[in-house]
Design a protein around this motif. Sequence first.
Motif: not given
Length: 326
Positions: A54, A58, A116, A180, A183, A186-187, A191, A243, A247-248
Amino acid sequence: MRRPAKLLVLLLALSLALLLLGLAVGSSGFDWGAGDAALARQILLEIRLPRSLGAWCAGALLGLAGAVAQGLFRNPLADPYLLGSASGAGLAVAIALVASGSAVGDPFWLQRLGLSGAAFIGTLAGVLLTLALARGAEQGLRLLLAGVVVGVVLTALTQLLMLLAPDIMRAMQAFILGTTGLLGWSSVALMAAALLIALLIALGGARALDALSLGEATAASLGLRLGRLRVALLGAFALATGTAVAQAGMIAFVGLVAPHLVRRQCASTHGWLLALSACAGGVLLLAADVASRWLVAPQELPVGIVTAVLGGVYLLALMHRRTGAA
């Protein structure tokens, strides 16, 4: 100077090496999960592996967005947070946190959306507001100035919300510094899909970015429809940035530094530059993630602090070299 293909192989090899290193670094430093085999397998495959993958995804999204922004605006200081994307994400997250802490309780829409989702929508809203104020994407300078205005105003609104609802400051700090640690698979899947789509769109506009590097008048003389191409590239930019931020969090300097590193290693057209910048961004963020876990173990540094320090030192060194050369 390396050829683009050789540099791509090198970056992929570094990515693999850092991925293995990420599997070996845990909360207590270097540890392959000795002890109970079932527990060690779960830690490696369900926590460290998706986190490392992840982090790479990212970083790749931010590196790609940075390369698109720098090519689109012909500005080496452009980064993924240029068009109000970061400020829009921050405001949306602040609104969601205030709503979740309201006396009414966690609203149903927020339960389904999540932080998110709110960050992603805020990123897209910031970019769309910039486009609206700039009256489209035809004029790069107007678009750039509109992005600065949107960023300042939305950041001010976010700070006002944090002042009125101080309970959200801790959660906002984690989002602003980037993380992170949450993560999962799914993340990673989300991504990776966004990276593939954004990269394909960006590569489709690579020749337009090459033409824009010669000036807008030259690009227009070649018969390019700059308005439509800018909209398509801004779509890839917004998808990649939104995105990654969703996520991050707002991780600094990766999107700015990655294209610079690629340009220093090889001269190439934007077709190669976009792909190489994505790989370089993945390497940078994955390396920073491993460092954030290892430097002060068993505690963990926010990965955004590590990227800010490394990126700032690199840019200062680059500026010093250019000043010395001049």
